[in-house]
Design a protein around this motif. Structure first.
Motif, PDB file in Angstrom:
ATOM      1  N   ARG A 193      -3.410  46.123  81.434  1.00 30.99           N
ATOM      2  CA  ARG A 193      -2.955  45.441  80.219  1.00 30.99           C
ATOM      3  C   ARG A 193      -1.447  45.602  80.033  1.00 30.99           C
ATOM      4  O   ARG A 193      -0.774  44.696  79.542  1.00 30.99           O
ATOM      5  CB  ARG A 193      -3.728  45.950  78.996  1.00 30.99           C
ATOM      6  CG  ARG A 193      -5.167  45.469  78.974  1.00 30.99           C
ATOM      7  CD  ARG A 193      -5.861  45.711  77.640  1.00 30.99           C
ATOM      8  NE  ARG A 193      -7.186  45.102  77.678  1.00 30.99           N
ATOM      9  CZ  ARG A 193      -8.299  45.742  78.037  1.00 30.99           C
ATOM     10  NH1 ARG A 193      -8.247  47.035  78.360  1.00 30.99           N
ATOM     11  NH2 ARG A 193      -9.457  45.107  78.068  1.00 30.99           N
ATOM     12  N   ASP A 203       0.019  43.158  82.364  1.00 34.18           N
ATOM     13  CA  ASP A 203      -0.124  41.802  81.840  1.00 34.18           C
ATOM     14  C   ASP A 203       1.098  41.382  81.019  1.00 34.18           C
ATOM     15  O   ASP A 203       1.379  40.185  80.875  1.00 34.18           O
ATOM     16  CB  ASP A 203      -1.376  41.684  80.965  1.00 34.18           C
ATOM     17  CG  ASP A 203      -2.662  41.710  81.778  1.00 34.18           C
ATOM     18  OD1 ASP A 203      -2.608  41.532  83.008  1.00 34.18           O
ATOM     19  OD2 ASP A 203      -3.740  41.912  81.162  1.00 34.18           O
ATOM     20  N   THR A 204       1.817  42.350  80.454  1.00 32.12           N
ATOM     21  CA  THR A 204       3.018  42.046  79.666  1.00 32.12           C
ATOM     22  C   THR A 204       4.248  41.871  80.553  1.00 32.12           C
ATOM     23  O   THR A 204       5.333  41.588  80.050  1.00 32.12           O
ATOM     24  CB  THR A 204       3.293  43.161  78.642  1.00 32.12           C
ATOM     25  OG1 THR A 204       3.718  44.343  79.330  1.00 32.12           O
ATOM     26  CG2 THR A 204       2.066  43.449  77.802  1.00 32.12           C
ATOM     27  N   ASP A 247       5.342  44.401  82.477  1.00 28.81           N
ATOM     28  CA  ASP A 247       5.968  45.717  82.573  1.00 28.81           C
ATOM     29  C   ASP A 247       5.403  46.471  83.771  1.00 28.81           C
ATOM     30  O   ASP A 247       4.493  47.297  83.632  1.00 28.81           O
ATOM     31  CB  ASP A 247       5.731  46.488  81.269  1.00 28.81           C
ATOM     32  CG  ASP A 247       6.417  47.842  81.231  1.00 28.81           C
ATOM     33  OD1 ASP A 247       7.101  48.195  82.224  1.00 28.81           O
ATOM     34  OD2 ASP A 247       6.262  48.553  80.215  1.00 28.81           O
TER      35      ASP A 247
END
Length: 385
Positions: A287, A290-291, A293
């Motif tokens: 997750r 997913d950004t 990063d």
């Protein structure tokens, strides 16, 4: 404080962490990577079994663990080697596992892919045609259960094949039969010595060429490839040669953070046995990825590698013992008993180190429970604490 065996006959003091690190279930669906955790089975500890008899499975606890993985947004890779296929779980047990888990996946909306192999064949010599027929029966059962197919590497085919041509013929037939795209599974001989020389050669470059030839002949029937060779460079080279649209699912339990993060030329998705115990942390890391990063992703996942390398150290095929041990310490099951008696496959110092490494990264949702259970195991072994 707990005293743990140090592997040299002595004891060392370890101070368990008191805080809880484990992420909570839920969250947005995973977006940037497809992630499967290969899940273990929970034995029935009260069944009267023998090491070479049929497995007695605690179905309620086994399915509850799959719901745990789905609750974090992970897919479940079912009836794979993590579930002790060929090391305690026979085909009859695996078939029941596929049917039950696929039904559970439909009930909760979880993603599932299941292993189809040839382990219903009796020991002994078989022809490539007999191996093909065994594969076809299992492929039909998995598809009939409503799950995606993972074509597992076959011990029987490794023994029967006379060269690359037999692999091309058998896999070509299976891919033509498959209704939906499958995942092809290449399991290295460090996981199963009977698979040495898979794809028709002990030369991994030649084997890779045959593997890619199978895919190139049927790219519309191959969703992806699951590669478990514990060689990051070889996996990267392979994924760069895959046809467009064919995913690479890393099965490298030594190098998964860098392979999933990827580079300027691509990345790997994941189908990993280590994501059985690491499920919550794996979901949290993806997750973050997913950004966009990637550094944050590595910050979450890199500290888990020491534990994974320990669990999967040689002889690698016994990693399942550590996986089930951690599930017990984490409270996912009430006992440390495995089908086939495999709980005896790792030493007490090995298990003690697994406990310490897992505790350090905050893997346990209840650290006090994990410490208590580790202590109870030391008591069973007669260790004076």
């Amino acid at each position: 404080m707990i005293r743990l065996p140090d592997g040299s006959g002595g004891l060392r003091v370890y101070e368990p962490r008191a805080d809880v690190r484990a992420p909570a279930p839920g969250g947005a669906p995973l977006a940037s990577r497809v992630v499967f955790a290969a899940a273990h089975v929970v034995a029935d500890p009260c069944a009267d079994t023998t090491p070479d008899g049929p497995a007695a499975v605690d179905w309620d606890a086994t399915l509850a663990f799959r719901r745990h993985l789905w609750s974090y947004g992970l897919g479940v890779a079912e009836a794979m080697d993590t579930a002790q296929r060929g090391m305690g779980l026979d085909w009859a047990g695996a078939a029941e596992l596929v049917r039950r888990s696929a039904a559970e996946a439909r009930a909760v909306g979880g993603r599932i892919a299941c292993g189809a192999g040839t382990d219903q064949l009796a020991p002994g010599a078989h022809t490539p045609g007999e191996v093909r027929a065994a594969y076809q029966d299992q492929l039909a059962l998995v598809e009939g259960a409503g799950a995606q197919v993972i074509l597992m590497a076959s011990r029987a085919l490794a023994a029967a094949a006379r060269g690359p041509g037999d692999y091309l013929d058998v896999y070509g037939s299976l891919l033509r039969q498959a209704r939906e795209p499958v995942i092809l599974h290449w399991l290295g001989d460090m996981f199963d010595p009977a698979l040495r020389g898979y794809w028709g050669s002990t030369d991994l470059d030649a084997a890779t060429d045959t593997f890619l030839e199978v895919i190139a002949a049927h790219p519309d029937k191959v969703d992806g490839v699951k590669v478990s060779l514990l060689d990051a460079g070889r996996e990267i080279a392979l994924r760069r040669r895959l046809p467009d649209g064919v995913r690479c699912y890393t099965g490298d339990d030594f190098n998964y953070p860098e392979l999933i993060a990827g580079d300027e030329k691509g990345f790997s998705h994941a189908l990993l046995g280590i994501f059985d115990p690491l499920g919550p942390l794996a979901a949290e890391a993806v997750r973050v990825l997913d950004t966009g990063d990637a550094a944050g992703f590595r910050k979450v996942l890199d500290p888990t590698v020491e534990l994974s390398r320990h669990l999967f150290e040689a002889p690698t095929r016994f990693y399942k013992t550590g996986v089930v041990f951690l599930a017990w310490l984490a409270g996912h099951q009430s006992h440390f008993t495995m089908v086939g008696g495999l709980q005896s496959a790792r030493s007490l110092p090995h298990l003690a180190k697994a406990y310490e490494l897992a505790d350090r990264i905050g893997l346990f949702p209840d650290p006090a429970l994990a410490e208590h259970r580790m202590g109870s195991l030391l008591d069973v072994y007669g260790v004076t604490r």
